[in-house]
Design an enzyme around this catalytic site. Structure first.
Site, short mmCIF file in Angstrom:
data_model
loop_
_atom_site.label_atom_id
_atom_site.label_comp_id
_atom_site.label_asym_id
_atom_site.label_seq_id
_atom_site.Cartn_x
_atom_site.Cartn_y
_atom_site.Cartn_z
N ALA A 1 -6.29 -26.53 -8.91
CA ALA A 1 -7.41 -26.66 -7.96
C ALA A 1 -7.00 -26.36 -6.51
CB ALA A 1 -8.00 -28.07 -8.05
N VAL B 1 1.31 -28.98 -15.08
CA VAL B 1 0.50 -29.01 -16.31
C VAL B 1 1.33 -28.79 -17.57
CG1 VAL B 1 -1.70 -28.31 -15.25
CG2 VAL B 1 -0.12 -26.55 -16.12
N SER C 1 -8.77 -15.56 -20.25
CA SER C 1 -8.84 -14.29 -19.52
C SER C 1 -9.34 -13.23 -20.47
CB SER C 1 -7.43 -13.90 -19.05
OG SER C 1 -7.42 -12.57 -18.56
N TYR D 1 1.40 -12.88 -21.32
CA TYR D 1 0.24 -13.58 -20.73
C TYR D 1 -0.99 -13.38 -21.62
CZ TYR D 1 -3.47 -14.22 -17.11
OH TYR D 1 -4.58 -14.61 -16.39
N ALA E 1 -0.65 -15.63 -24.53
CA ALA E 1 -0.90 -17.04 -24.17
C ALA E 1 -2.40 -17.27 -23.98
CB ALA E 1 -0.14 -17.39 -22.89
N LYS E 2 -3.08 -16.32 -23.36
CA LYS E 2 -4.52 -16.50 -23.11
C LYS E 2 -5.31 -16.40 -24.42
CE LYS E 2 -4.53 -17.13 -18.63
NZ LYS E 2 -4.86 -18.46 -18.08
N1 LIG Z 1 -7.54 -13.83 -10.77
C1 LIG Z 1 -7.78 -13.16 -11.88
O1 LIG Z 1 -8.00 -11.95 -11.85
C2 LIG Z 1 -7.82 -13.87 -13.21
C3 LIG Z 1 -8.34 -13.16 -14.31
C4 LIG Z 1 -8.40 -13.78 -15.54
C5 LIG Z 1 -7.95 -15.08 -15.68
N2 LIG Z 1 -7.45 -15.74 -14.61
C6 LIG Z 1 -6.99 -17.11 -14.83
O2 LIG Z 1 -7.72 -17.98 -13.98
C7 LIG Z 1 -6.92 -19.12 -13.66
C8 LIG Z 1 -6.89 -19.28 -12.16
O3 LIG Z 1 -6.30 -18.12 -11.60
P1 LIG Z 1 -6.39 -17.74 -10.06
O4 LIG Z 1 -6.58 -16.28 -9.99
O5 LIG Z 1 -7.32 -18.67 -9.38
O6 LIG Z 1 -4.86 -18.02 -9.65
P2 LIG Z 1 -4.22 -18.68 -8.35
O7 LIG Z 1 -2.78 -18.25 -8.38
O8 LIG Z 1 -5.04 -18.43 -7.15
O9 LIG Z 1 -4.31 -20.24 -8.70
C9 LIG Z 1 -3.56 -20.80 -9.74
C10 LIG Z 1 -3.21 -22.23 -9.35
O10 LIG Z 1 -2.47 -22.80 -10.44
C11 LIG Z 1 -1.44 -23.59 -9.88
N3 LIG Z 1 -0.36 -23.76 -10.84
C12 LIG Z 1 0.49 -22.81 -11.31
N4 LIG Z 1 1.37 -23.35 -12.16
C13 LIG Z 1 1.06 -24.68 -12.25
C14 LIG Z 1 1.60 -25.76 -12.98
N5 LIG Z 1 2.66 -25.60 -13.79
N6 LIG Z 1 1.04 -26.98 -12.83
C15 LIG Z 1 -0.01 -27.17 -12.00
N7 LIG Z 1 -0.56 -26.17 -11.27
C16 LIG Z 1 -0.03 -24.94 -11.41
C17 LIG Z 1 -0.98 -22.80 -8.66
O11 LIG Z 1 -0.24 -23.62 -7.75
C18 LIG Z 1 -2.31 -22.32 -8.11
O12 LIG Z 1 -2.85 -23.23 -7.18
C19 LIG Z 1 -5.54 -18.86 -14.28
O13 LIG Z 1 -5.46 -19.52 -15.52
C20 LIG Z 1 -5.55 -17.37 -14.49
O14 LIG Z 1 -4.67 -16.98 -15.52
C21 LIG Z 1 -7.38 -15.18 -13.38
#
Ligand SMILES: NC(=O)c1ccc[n+]([C@@H]2O[C@H](COP(=O)([O-])OP(=O)(O)OC[C@H]3O[C@@H](n4cnc5c(N)ncnc54)[C@H](O)[C@@H]3O)[C@@H](O)[C@H]2O)c1
Length: 248
Positions: A14, A61, A139, A152, A155-156
């Site tokens: 968050a 997490v 994802s 990745y 995992a997704k």
């Molecule tokens: N941005 C994209 O294009 C995209 C596309 C598909 C899926 N996603 C997924 O959406 C989710 C959010 O991605 P985002 O783009 O907002 O990424 P982001 O990097 O902006 O945010 C991810 C957050 O997760 C936190 N985090 C990482 N490892 C952690 C851990 N071990 N414990 C607790 N917190 C942890 C980070 O500190 C960060 O605040 C992720 O699961 C990502 O895989 C993102």
């Protein structure tokens, strides 16, 4: 949306991007939010702008014990956790044959085991109360595969299988589990990909029928729907929010 007012939500990841947008959207809907992240100061910034109050918690997490402590702390501060949104994620874009075993382990620990541990940590309370809504962020990479994101993607995809199976087990307790699959979304995570590989980022946008990235709040809208009573009869489902990138 119906049925969100006053319900405590826990959102992992968050401090940034989609997790922050989900926390803010649930806050607008009246949920006190426990914002969980490794990045405590980022989570605190998220909480500072929450419409309905909340607390910031630092936890990794990837560890069940850390998530159990986070749930206990959230419940002491805000009350029973009724909604869980798993957004924490991490990726390193590179060809599979160049990636190391240490990277595979980190990708799986955060993206897949993190969802498993977070879900396990909230389930005892939800089962006891016979109520809960869980939303996992996977994802489109997990549905159709994405070059440069091979482990990745695995995992997704694992999140989707896990969510469906756990949704079947906990349905009898009135708990729903659904998955949102974002397509490329304008967040710090994607920014890192753009910097590492500008051509890949351009190609991604060209492949999207809407020809633009998603905004984090567009993903958060789907999260709020699944968390709400408007989705009371919906479980085990996977929704892509990706401008038409995948259609299935
Ligand atoms: N941005 C994209 O294009 C995209 C596309 C598909 C899926 N996603 C997924 O959406 C989710 C959010 O991605 P985002 O783009 O907002 O990424 P982001 O990097 O902006 O945010 C991810 C957050 O997760 C936190 N985090 C990482 N490892 C952690 C851990 N071990 N414990 C607790 N917190 C942890 C980070 O500190 C960060 O605040 C992720 O699961 C990502 O895989 C993102």
């Amino acid at each position: 949306m119906r049925g969100l007012e006053g319900k405590v939500a826990m959102v992992t990841g968050a401090a940034s991007g989609i997790g922050r947008a989900a926390a803010w959207r649930l806050g607008e809907e009246g949920c006190p939010v426990a914002a969980v992240d490794l990045n405590l100061s980022g989570a605190q910034e998220t909480v500072a702008k929450l419409a309905s109050g909340g607390c910031a918690l630092q936890a990794d997490v990837a560890y069940l014990s850390a998530m159990q402590e986070a749930v206990a702390e959230a419940e002491r501060s805000l009350g029973a956790v009724r909604i869980l949104v798993c957004c924490a994620g991490w990726d390193k874009v590179e060809p599979f044959v160049e990636s190391t075993e240490a990277t595979w382990e980190r990708v799986i620990a955060i993206n897949l085991k993190g969802v498993i541990a977070s879900t396990r940590a909230v389930l005892d309370g939800m089962i006891e109360r016979r109520d809960g809504a869980i939303v996992h962020i996977s994802s489109d990479a997990g549905r159709v595969g994405s070059s440069g994101e091979v482990v990745y993607s695995g995992a997704k995809a694992g999140i989707i299988g896990f969510s469906k199976a756990v949704a079947r087990e906990v349905a009898r307790f009135g708990i729903r589990v659904n998955v949102v699959c974002p397509g490329p979304t304008d967040t710090p995570m994607l920014q890192a990909t753009k910097e590492a590989n500008p051509r890949l980022a351009e190609a991604l946008v060209k492949a999207i029928p809407f020809r633009r990235l998603a905004r984090p709040e567009e993903i958060a809208a789907a999260v709020a729907f699944f968390a709400s009573a408007d989705a009371a009869y919906v479980t085990g489902q996977t929704l892509s929010v990706s401008g038409g990138l995948t259609m299935a």
